[in-house]
Scaffold this motif. Structure first.
Motif, PDB file in Angstrom:
ATOM      1  N   LEU A 107      -1.309   7.817   4.221  1.00  0.00           N
ATOM      2  CA  LEU A 107      -2.098   8.914   3.573  1.00  0.00           C
ATOM      3  C   LEU A 107      -2.983   8.758   2.585  1.00  0.00           C
ATOM      4  O   LEU A 107      -2.922   7.786   1.709  1.00  0.00           O
ATOM      5  CB  LEU A 107      -0.948   9.927   2.933  1.00  0.00           C
ATOM      6  CG  LEU A 107       0.094  10.612   4.014  1.00  0.00           C
ATOM      7  CD1 LEU A 107       1.268  11.201   3.255  1.00  0.00           C
ATOM      8  CD2 LEU A 107      -0.608  11.830   4.818  1.00  0.00           C
ATOM      9  N   ASP A 108      -4.074   9.401   2.686  1.00  0.00           N
ATOM     10  CA  ASP A 108      -5.246   9.156   1.725  1.00  0.00           C
ATOM     11  C   ASP A 108      -5.081  10.247   0.584  1.00  0.00           C
ATOM     12  O   ASP A 108      -5.192  11.492   0.908  1.00  0.00           O
ATOM     13  CB  ASP A 108      -6.596   9.458   2.619  1.00  0.00           C
ATOM     14  CG  ASP A 108      -7.700   9.397   1.594  1.00  0.00           C
ATOM     15  OD1 ASP A 108      -7.715   9.343   0.558  1.00  0.00           O
ATOM     16  OD2 ASP A 108      -9.007   9.280   2.084  1.00  0.00           O
ATOM     17  N   THR A 109      -5.249   9.803  -0.678  1.00  0.00           N
ATOM     18  CA  THR A 109      -4.441  10.559  -1.762  1.00  0.00           C
ATOM     19  C   THR A 109      -5.716  10.928  -2.423  1.00  0.00           C
ATOM     20  O   THR A 109      -5.634  11.039  -3.766  1.00  0.00           O
ATOM     21  CB  THR A 109      -3.468   9.976  -2.410  1.00  0.00           C
ATOM     22  OG1 THR A 109      -3.962   8.722  -2.799  1.00  0.00           O
ATOM     23  CG2 THR A 109      -1.842   9.855  -1.728  1.00  0.00           C
ATOM     24  N   ARG A 125      -3.200  18.521  -5.270  1.00  0.00           N
ATOM     25  CA  ARG A 125      -3.651  19.160  -4.056  1.00  0.00           C
ATOM     26  C   ARG A 125      -4.756  18.250  -3.601  1.00  0.00           C
ATOM     27  O   ARG A 125      -5.653  17.770  -4.468  1.00  0.00           O
ATOM     28  CB  ARG A 125      -4.128  20.330  -4.430  1.00  0.00           C
ATOM     29  CG  ARG A 125      -4.891  21.039  -3.490  1.00  0.00           C
ATOM     30  CD  ARG A 125      -5.657  22.224  -3.769  1.00  0.00           C
ATOM     31  NE  ARG A 125      -6.798  23.015  -2.743  1.00  0.00           N
ATOM     32  CZ  ARG A 125      -7.520  23.829  -3.334  1.00  0.00           C
ATOM     33  NH1 ARG A 125      -7.513  24.489  -4.339  1.00  0.00           N
ATOM     34  NH2 ARG A 125      -8.440  24.166  -2.232  1.00  0.00           N
ATOM     35  N   PHE A 126      -4.647  17.850  -2.444  1.00  0.00           N
ATOM     36  CA  PHE A 126      -5.470  16.908  -2.073  1.00  0.00           C
ATOM     37  C   PHE A 126      -6.484  17.455  -0.923  1.00  0.00           C
ATOM     38  O   PHE A 126      -5.990  18.060  -0.206  1.00  0.00           O
ATOM     39  CB  PHE A 126      -4.985  15.552  -1.277  1.00  0.00           C
ATOM     40  CG  PHE A 126      -3.698  14.991  -1.916  1.00  0.00           C
ATOM     41  CD1 PHE A 126      -4.046  14.020  -3.206  1.00  0.00           C
ATOM     42  CD2 PHE A 126      -2.345  15.149  -1.847  1.00  0.00           C
ATOM     43  CE1 PHE A 126      -3.169  13.507  -3.718  1.00  0.00           C
ATOM     44  CE2 PHE A 126      -1.521  14.658  -2.479  1.00  0.00           C
ATOM     45  CZ  PHE A 126      -1.857  13.903  -3.638  1.00  0.00           C
ATOM     46  N   GLN A 141     -13.096  13.824   1.651  1.00  0.00           N
ATOM     47  CA  GLN A 141     -13.523  12.649   2.538  1.00  0.00           C
ATOM     48  C   GLN A 141     -12.640  12.627   3.865  1.00  0.00           C
ATOM     49  O   GLN A 141     -11.448  12.960   3.857  1.00  0.00           O
ATOM     50  CB  GLN A 141     -13.575  11.425   1.375  1.00  0.00           C
ATOM     51  CG  GLN A 141     -12.213  11.072   1.256  1.00  0.00           C
ATOM     52  CD  GLN A 141     -12.185   9.551   0.574  1.00  0.00           C
ATOM     53  OE1 GLN A 141     -13.404   8.974   0.066  1.00  0.00           O
ATOM     54  NE2 GLN A 141     -11.352   8.836   0.718  1.00  0.00           N
ATOM     55  N   SER A 142     -13.202  11.993   4.677  1.00  0.00           N
ATOM     56  CA  SER A 142     -12.800  11.705   6.173  1.00  0.00           C
ATOM     57  C   SER A 142     -12.687  10.238   6.456  1.00  0.00           C
ATOM     58  O   SER A 142     -13.935   9.915   6.738  1.00  0.00           O
ATOM     59  CB  SER A 142     -13.178  12.633   6.883  1.00  0.00           C
ATOM     60  OG  SER A 142     -12.517  12.268   8.336  1.00  0.00           O
ATOM     61  N   ASN A 158       0.921  -1.175   0.069  1.00  0.00           N
ATOM     62  CA  ASN A 158      -0.056   0.088  -0.077  1.00  0.00           C
ATOM     63  C   ASN A 158       1.069   1.410  -0.029  1.00  0.00           C
ATOM     64  O   ASN A 158       0.908   2.014   0.920  1.00  0.00           O
ATOM     65  CB  ASN A 158      -0.927  -0.228   1.473  1.00  0.00           C
ATOM     66  CG  ASN A 158      -1.946   1.015   1.198  1.00  0.00           C
ATOM     67  OD1 ASN A 158      -2.250   1.616   0.206  1.00  0.00           O
ATOM     68  ND2 ASN A 158      -2.331   1.383   2.407  1.00  0.00           N
ATOM     69  N   ASN A 159       1.507   1.204  -1.043  1.00  0.00           N
ATOM     70  CA  ASN A 159       2.738   2.418  -1.297  1.00  0.00           C
ATOM     71  C   ASN A 159       1.917   3.579  -1.886  1.00  0.00           C
ATOM     72  O   ASN A 159       2.167   4.119  -3.230  1.00  0.00           O
ATOM     73  CB  ASN A 159       3.619   1.933  -1.971  1.00  0.00           C
ATOM     74  CG  ASN A 159       4.892   2.927  -2.085  1.00  0.00           C
ATOM     75  OD1 ASN A 159       4.928   3.952  -1.418  1.00  0.00           O
ATOM     76  ND2 ASN A 159       5.633   2.612  -3.467  1.00  0.00           N
ATOM     77  N   VAL A 160       1.431   4.511  -1.086  1.00  0.00           N
ATOM     78  CA  VAL A 160       0.503   5.370  -1.746  1.00  0.00           C
ATOM     79  C   VAL A 160       1.282   6.568  -2.305  1.00  0.00           C
ATOM     80  O   VAL A 160       0.723   7.337  -3.291  1.00  0.00           O
ATOM     81  CB  VAL A 160      -0.475   6.196  -0.867  1.00  0.00           C
ATOM     82  CG1 VAL A 160      -1.534   5.058  -0.146  1.00  0.00           C
ATOM     83  CG2 VAL A 160       0.228   6.717   0.394  1.00  0.00           C
TER      84      VAL A 160
END
Length: 821
Positions: free
Chosen positions: A565-567, A528-529, A572-573, A244-246
């Motif tokens: 990290l959520d990319t 930008r996220f 969203q949370s 899971n290498n975001v």
């Protein structure tokens, strides 16, 4: 009702009434001070009708409690003293209550948080430093304390004396009793705070009442929850999933492991940079850098103060009772990005201009096995003309410029470098203030905002001037760094620790809101996220990137509190994490799109907006998750069940603590600062009590392992006893950490010279002269060593140089004797 009963009730009602009036007067004086201080610090917006109304209710309630308390105390005193003496004691008691209220308001003015359970977590020195730095504790406040005490004492004494003027008639008794009853009923009728948010409730509170209620409430103490059953022996330990290498897809290929540089910006809240922030415009460099980077605009710190910042960011660690760093030296076994990379041949360093003893950071870094630490103490010795310019330490521009140059002389590649700024923190001062105040005015005119918004920025001129200064310091640092060959293979991580506290927060979650920026020449494109992420997600993401993209073999087991990290580019949370508002207080929890702030439940909306909701089922579910985390937090810390891998740690390093517990208890009772403890150790050493001196010094090193003067003192005591090898080991350890440290060479030379190893002594002092070529003490010692080796001609050349540098040096005649041999 008989006459005696009526008379007794009348007496009690009159006493309660006058005590209530005296207590309420004291609290109103305190409230007046709070209003003035709030307007001074935060502008006229601090004061409002709702603040006055709910604040008055709080003061009425607490005054009722105080009146009952002093009524009981008065009854007890009446058994021993006459009325006048009893009233004197009660007046002093009320004045003391007012004094405590005054001091707690000063703390609130410095932090925007009323003092509660965290009182038990901070030392007196830390709390005093916080208030002094915020300029809340000045000579004027000191005088104010005396004035308040005298004013309340005199007023309370006069009010209490009025009791004897009240008639004992039934009419007066009924009137007094009725007045007290009406005040009591009115207080409780209007005491509802349902329409007040949790953050407003803290602001409106009577600060002494809040301290008593929360300071002794175990429910607010993060470590004290053991309700949930822990079924796993290591509940936070998991098998690493590096697939899971975001971050990997956003980077070009790495030919070798990259350097990683953290830029940690004090008080950089999330709304101070970026296109959507409410208070943007005074970090223009970071604004521009975020447009060239991976930028998460909805980042969250896991703590509302700096104490929890580093462990969350670098180790994704739980909190312990008062913050993870406060657990030292009895940390549960754990890893961090520092220790993981150090074990894989990274050179690791931490650079800051402030005293790294604060919050136990020095010891935390030492536990990780960090190679080098630059802090206030070292910088003040290296740059003596820069000391004293900022309460907390050396200014950001000086520190960053010096560190950028120094880093080239230390270690090797690859490297992990962590830079921590301090400027954008109370007392919000900058060097050459007039220059930067002018730049503030220019920047204010340059940004496109309304006149009303400009007035808001003006109210916080000092705060935004320091942010502008810190931003420029980072810009200058990056300009230097871009010229380094290793720049092309470097990943920069930029974030803040919490909100810029004096500036008004947008909502209850604003204190935690921070930007997360990852910048590198290796990035394919800037992105930008808007997804919600936390500091605890950064280390896991970097470790996964290094494992998958560089071939470094990372740990198979990890204990991360966060995830990766959520990319996601849209809002969203998905995170479920606890948030520690301050030391001793884990009362907030983010559960995906629901946020529990104390007893208030909110729904998270785009841009970290909050909508209050009243759903008892959801609130109960989030509370259960919070309670479970508290239980896990307690369990892993108290039972060393965070990580079961092998950690290199020298247990004997701490064995001396129990041997000298009586000595330490005596020192603790004196409440000496670190520097005062060092002076005590010096006194003991100069008095021949070497063992006692070393015991004091060794405990100091547990808190401040990079306090080199302390370690040198230990070495000198060994040398004075003739234990030259033990002394040499101490001096070598200091030089290993900092080869430039001046006094180490003096002490190390003396150690070798006293045992007759003149060649070694000469070698040591020559090494010192490489860093300090015109140091008088070094030249004097070199003359002695050369003379002892019968190298008189060389000694005479050094003597001539010394005479040119210091022709009036009183030691010259004595040194001349060494040449005449």
């Amino acid at each position: 009702m008989d006459t005696n009963t009526t008379s007794n009730i009348g007496d009690l009602s009159r006493r309660f009434f006058v005590l209530y009036c005296a207590s309420l007067t004291a609290m109103i004086i305190g409230r007046s001070y709070e209003i003035l201080l709030g307007i001074w610090n935060f502008g006229v917006d601090f004061f409002s009708v709702s603040y006055l109304w709910f604040g008055l209710i709080q003061d009425l309630q607490f005054s009722f409690f105080l009146a009952l308390l002093f009524l009981g105390i008065g009854w007890f005193l009446s058994l021993w003293f006459q009325v006048d003496r009893k009233n004197l004691f009660l007046a002093h008691g009320i004045a003391i209550a007012a004094l405590l209220e005054f001091m707690l308001i000063s703390y609130f003015g410095a932090t925007q948080i009323p003092m509660g359970a965290e009182f038990w977590a901070y030392s007196l020195t830390e709390m005093t430093n916080t208030v002094i730095a915020a300029e809340q504790l000045t000579i004027f406040v000191g005088v104010g304390l005396v004035v308040v005490y005298l004013l309340v004492f005199i007023t309370a004494k006069q009010i209490l004396s009025a009791e004897s003027l009240l008639s004992l008639s039934f009419k007066t008794m009924v009137g007094s009793f009725s007045m007290a009853g009406i005040l009591l009923i009115a207080t409780w009728i209007f005491s509802s705070t349902d329409t007040v948010s949790a953050i407003q409730e803290e602001k409106y509170s009577n600060k002494l009442s809040y301290f008593i209620g929360r300071g002794f409430a175990a429910a607010d103490w993060g470590i004290f929850s053991t309700q949930a059953e822990i079924s796993d022996e290591y509940p936070l330990l998991k098998v690493a999933n590096y697939e899971n290498n975001v971050l990997g897809p956003f980077f070009e290929d790495f030919e070798e492991p990259p350097n990683i540089v953290f830029l940690l910006v004090e008080s950089l809240g999330g709304e101070f940079i970026g296109p959507s922030g409410r208070w943007t415009g005074f970090a223009p460099y970071l604004d521009s850098l975020s447009q060239q980077a991976l930028y998460w605009e909805n980042g969250l710190s896991l703590s509302g103060r700096t104490f929890g910042f580093i462990p969350s960011l670098l180790g994704s660690l739980p909190f312990g009772e008062n913050g993870f760093m406060a657990l030292g030296p009895d940390y549960p076994r754990h890893q961090s990005l520092i220790s993981i990379l150090a074990q894989r041949d990274y050179y690791t360093a931490f650079y800051s201009g402030y005293d790294t003893y604060f919050d136990g950071l020095d010891f935390f870094l030492d536990y990780q096995g960090i190679d080098y630490v630059l802090n206030k103490r070292k910088l003040e010795k290296m740059l003596p003309n820069k000391s004293g310019e900022n309460y907390w330490g050396i200014d950001d521009k000086t520190m960053l410029n010096f560190a950028a140059t120094l880093s080239d002389t230390l270690g090797k590649d690859p490297r992990l470098e962590i830079y921590h700024t301090l400027q954008s923190h109370s007392p919000f001062t900058v060097p050459n203030a007039e220059k930067y105040e002018k730049q503030f005015d220019e920047q204010l005119e340059a940004i496109n905002i309304s006149e009303e918004k400009k007035r808001s920025f003006e109210q916080y001129r000092n705060e935004f001037t320091t942010l502008l200064f810190a931003d420029q310091a980072l810009r200058d640092f990056m300009t230097i760094y871009k010229k380094k060959p290793r720049f092309e293979n470097t990943i920069f991580v930029i974030t803040g620790d919490h909100w810029l506290i004096p500036v008004p927060q947008t909502s209850a979650i604003s204190r935690y809101h921070v930007p997360i920026i990852i910048y590198s020449p290796k990035l394919k494109n800037p992105v930008r996220f808007k997804s919600v992420n936390t500091h605890a997600d950064i280390a896991p993401s970097l470790v996964a990137l290094l494992d998958q993209n560089t071939g470094l073999d990372m740990p198979s087991l990890v204990h991360w509190l966060g995830g990766t990290l959520d990319t996601t580019k849209t809002f969203q949370s998905l995170k479920s994490v606890p948030l520690m508002r301050n030391k001793n207080r884990i009362s907030d929890y983010l559960d995906e799109n629901h946020y529990l702030f104390g007893d208030d439940l909110f729904e998270l909306t785009e841009g970290l907006g909050l909508n209050s909701i009243n759903d008892t089922t959801i609130k109960s579910q989030v509370r259960q998750k919070l309670q479970r985390f508290k239980s896990i937090n307690t369990y892993v810390v108290e039972n060393d069940k965070l990580y079961k891998g092998r950690i290199v740690k020298v247990a004997n390093k701490y064995a001396f603590l129990s041997k000298y517990d009586t000595l330490y208890a005596r020192l603790d009772s004196l409440e000496l600062s670190i520097d005062e403890q060092f002076q005590r150790a010096r006194q003991e050493a100069f008095g021949g009590q070497y063992e006692t001196a070393r015991a004091i010094a060794k405990r100091i090193l547990l808190e401040t392992p990079n306090y080199y003067d302390v370690q040198i003192l230990i070495g000198r005591t060994h040398a004075w006893e003739g234990s030259y090898q033990k002394a040499a080991n101490n001096f070598k350890e200091v030089l290993k950490k900092d080869s430039t440290y001046y006094d180490t060479y003096n002490a190390y030379f003396d150690n070798e010279y006293w045992q007759g190893d003149y060649n070694r002594a000469l070698e040591i002092i020559n090494n010192g002269l490489k860093y300090h070529p015109e140091t008088k003490e070094f030249l004097e010692r070199k003359i002695k060593a050369l003379s002892s080796l019968h190298k008189y001609r060389q000694a005479e050349l050094v003597y001539k140089k010394l005479k040119e540098l210091a022709p009036d040096d009183t030691s010259l005649p004595e040194l001349k004797k060494y040449l005449d041999k």
